[in-house]
Structure formats: structure tokens, C-alpha cells
Scaffold this active site. Structure first.
Site, PDB file in Angstrom:
ATOM      1  N   THR A   9     -16.589 -65.298 -97.995  1.00 11.73           N
ATOM      2  CA  THR A   9     -16.869 -65.213 -96.562  1.00 11.73           C
ATOM      3  C   THR A   9     -15.611 -64.719 -95.854  1.00 11.73           C
ATOM      4  O   THR A   9     -14.502 -64.834 -96.374  1.00 11.73           O
ATOM      5  CB  THR A   9     -17.286 -66.573 -95.995  1.00 11.73           C
ATOM      6  OG1 THR A   9     -16.141 -67.458 -95.957  1.00 11.73           O
ATOM      7  CG2 THR A   9     -18.395 -67.214 -96.819  1.00 11.73           C
ATOM      8  N   GLY A  10     -15.780 -64.166 -94.670  1.00 11.18           N
ATOM      9  CA  GLY A  10     -14.630 -63.684 -93.919  1.00 11.18           C
ATOM     10  C   GLY A  10     -13.875 -62.597 -94.649  1.00 11.18           C
ATOM     11  O   GLY A  10     -12.639 -62.565 -94.622  1.00 11.18           O
ATOM     12  N   ALA A  11     -14.606 -61.685 -95.290  1.00  3.46           N
ATOM     13  CA  ALA A  11     -13.972 -60.701 -96.171  1.00  3.46           C
ATOM     14  C   ALA A  11     -14.060 -59.275 -95.641  1.00  3.46           C
ATOM     15  O   ALA A  11     -13.880 -58.328 -96.410  1.00  3.46           O
ATOM     16  CB  ALA A  11     -14.605 -60.772 -97.556  1.00  3.46           C
ATOM     17  N   SER A  13     -12.198 -58.182 -92.954  1.00  6.59           N
ATOM     18  CA  SER A  13     -10.961 -57.825 -92.271  1.00  6.59           C
ATOM     19  C   SER A  13      -9.863 -58.758 -92.734  1.00  6.59           C
ATOM     20  O   SER A  13     -10.111 -59.785 -93.369  1.00  6.59           O
ATOM     21  CB  SER A  13     -11.114 -57.913 -90.738  1.00  6.59           C
ATOM     22  OG  SER A  13     -11.337 -59.252 -90.334  1.00  6.59           O
ATOM     23  N   GLY A  14      -8.612 -58.392 -92.431  1.00  7.90           N
ATOM     24  CA  GLY A  14      -7.484 -59.271 -92.641  1.00  7.90           C
ATOM     25  C   GLY A  14      -7.304 -59.760 -94.063  1.00  7.90           C
ATOM     26  O   GLY A  14      -7.505 -59.021 -95.037  1.00  7.90           O
ATOM     27  N   TYR A 164      -8.626 -76.182 -83.493  1.00  4.11           N
ATOM     28  CA  TYR A 164      -8.285 -75.378 -84.669  1.00  4.11           C
ATOM     29  C   TYR A 164      -7.494 -76.215 -85.673  1.00  4.11           C
ATOM     30  O   TYR A 164      -7.789 -76.202 -86.877  1.00  4.11           O
ATOM     31  CB  TYR A 164      -7.482 -74.148 -84.250  1.00  4.11           C
ATOM     32  CG  TYR A 164      -7.129 -73.254 -85.420  1.00  4.11           C
ATOM     33  CD1 TYR A 164      -8.100 -72.468 -86.037  1.00  4.11           C
ATOM     34  CD2 TYR A 164      -5.837 -73.221 -85.923  1.00  4.11           C
ATOM     35  CE1 TYR A 164      -7.787 -71.662 -87.116  1.00  4.11           C
ATOM     36  CE2 TYR A 164      -5.507 -72.419 -87.008  1.00  4.11           C
ATOM     37  CZ  TYR A 164      -6.487 -71.642 -87.597  1.00  4.11           C
ATOM     38  OH  TYR A 164      -6.171 -70.846 -88.681  1.00  4.11           O
TER      39      TYR A 164
END
Length: 278
Positions: A9-11, A13-14, A164
């Protein structure tokens, strides 16, 4: 990593994108979970260029939604006979408190519950694929945080930084309890701090944070540098049998006292189960 499947997941960008590209170059087949179709297709294009013909795939989901996370987790579990590595990396920080349609504060929903739900959904496949690994992105932002189990959704008092930090503390506690529950199965569970990385992180935070982050990026690590420990935990034989750890720059580090509280880790797991439902 040849012949192995990595779900991430979250793959798009960055740190996440650089990590999956590195793992693909090592031979891994990548299965992405992304929110934005255009970015998902762009990352798939990059994967195909660096590691063609491996059958890289993408699924679209809003991971701040428990229903959508359960849906995509079930879809992947039903379509992937083998999962060697699960990378939980999607995350964000929000300046203003907003809740999802399911009533969860967005930071908690995306940064913690998505990790919990994806790991639960794919747990059976990971066990069947053992040896397998779960790698989650935490942060040293956990160091000043503590959990209030009477107010996990930040309804009483909210700040983006506090929410956060608490979510990153939750990532480490989740890692400890998941490692305990996977013990003896051949599935290891670890997390890491990537450092402050020049990426899209903070671009959707809002408020003064979104104005400050572009200036701070001049002093940040590159996404490749931030991804290094993720790639190490996902692939290195040196950590094949290590579980329940928090890593910084490839080294196991000691998180805060609150992050080492096994009773809190178990309590968070049970609270997450209650929120997630059957």
C-alpha cells in the site's frame, strides 16, 4: 526476491514507490493498492520497465474506509495464491479533524486501521506462504505520543501532529502484537522509521504544515534513502528470523517506553478488532 509476490500500500509515490521498484528489480512481482488510478497506472508502467513480464498488478481502494479496505483485502486474498511480503505504507497527516463515514478519525483510520485490516485479511495467505514477512512504516514521531484508549478518535482534543504521533505509536504496538500472534507460523512482522523524506507526504495535510513541508524538503532524505530500510526488511536474509522489531537505518532500535508496552499493544489489538467487526 525472484518468484516472490509483494503486496504494497502507499506505493505510488515517495518511499513506497522507490521500495517496490527496488524489489521489482530484485525479481519480485508487485501488487499495488492505490487510491488514485492515474498514479497507479504510472507506477505500473515504471514497474514494467524495470522488471517486465512479471504480471505486476494494481487494485484501487480508499484505505481510510474500513469497508473498502476489507473489500480489497478480500479480493487480493482470493486472487493471490501466494504472498511473500505485505508492505503497509499508506499514510497521511491531517491538520483538521474529520471523520470517515464509519465514524473514525481519518489519521487513525488510514495510518492504523488500514494496517490492521490488510494484515488480518491477508494473514491466512501469508501463513500459507511462509516464510513470509509483514513490513510496516512507522516513525520516530511516536516518541512524544501516548494513547488515550478513552479517546482513540481524538474527539476531546485534536491536533494534526498529536494524531499523527499517536498513529505511529499504534503502528509499533500493532507490530509487537502481530508478531506475538504470528509467532511460530514463519511470518515475521517488523516496522521502521524512514526518516524525514522529500515526498508527497504533507501535501494534503492542510494548514501551516502544507506550507512548511515544501521548505523543509530541501533538508530531507531522498525517497530512495527513505526506502532503504523497507527494502532491507522485505528482502534481506539477515532479518529472515527477526520479528517484532522497530528499525532505523537498517538497525534495530529501541522505541519509546509507550511503544514497548505489551499490555497496551494487546489492548489496541482488541479495540481494533471491535472497531473492525467480524
Amino acid at each position: 526476491m525472484k518468484g516472490k509476490t509483494v503486496v504494497a500500500t502507499g506505493a505510488t509515490s515517495g518511499v513506497g514507490e522507490k521500495a517496490v521498484l527496488a524489489l521489482a528489480r530484485m525479481g519480485a512481482r508487485i501488487v499495488l493498492v492505490a487510491r488514485d488510478q492515474a498514479r497507479a497506472q504510472a507506477t505500473l508502467g515504471q514497474l514494467e520497465r524495470v522488471a517486465p513480464g512479471l504480471g505486476h498488478a494494481a487494485h484501487l481502494a480508499d484505505l481510510s474506509s474500513m469497508a473498502d479496505t476489507r473489500r480489497v483485502g478480500g479480493l487480493i486474498a482470493g486472487s493471490e495464491p501466494r504472498i511473500d511480503v505485505l508492505v503497509n505504507n499508506a499514510g497521511a497527516m491531517f491538520a483538521d479533524r474529520r471523520v470517515t463515514p464509519e465514524g473514525l478519525e481519518r489519521t487513525f483510520a488510514l495510518n492504523h486501521m488500514a494496517y490492521f485490516l490488510m494484515t488480518r485479511a491477508l494473514g491466512g495467505t501469508l501463513r500459507a506462504s511462509a516464510p513470509a514477512r509483514v513490513v510496516s512504516t512507522a516513525s520516530d514521531a511516536h516518541a512524544w505520543a501516548s494513547l488515550d484508549f478513552a479517546d482513540l478518535q481524538g474527539a476531546k482534543a485534536y491536533s494534526g501532529w498529536r494524531a499523527y504521533g499517536r498513529s505511529k505509536l499504534a503502528n509499533i504496538l500493532f507490530t509487537r502484537e502481530a508478531a506475538r500472534r504470528f509467532a511460530g507460523s514463519g511470518v515475521t512482522v517488523n516496522c521502521f522509521h524512514p526518516g524525514f523524506v522529500a515526498s508527497r507526504f504533507g501535501s494534503e495535510t492542510g494548514g501551516w504544515v502544507s506550507r512548511l513541508v515544501p521548505l523543509a524538503r530541501a533538508f530531507a532524505l531522498t525517497p530512495d534513502q527513505g526506502a532503504d530500510t523497507l527494502v532491507y526488511l522485505a528482502s534481506s536474509p539477515e532479518v529472515a528470523d527477526v520479528t517484532g522489531g522497530y528499525f532505523v537505518k537498517r538497525k534495530r532500535a529501541e522505541p519509546s517506553a509507550a511503544a514497548r508496552d505489551d499490555a497496551a499493544a494487546k489492548r489496541l489489538w482488541l479495540a481494533s478488532e471491535a472497531l473492525a467487526g467480524p
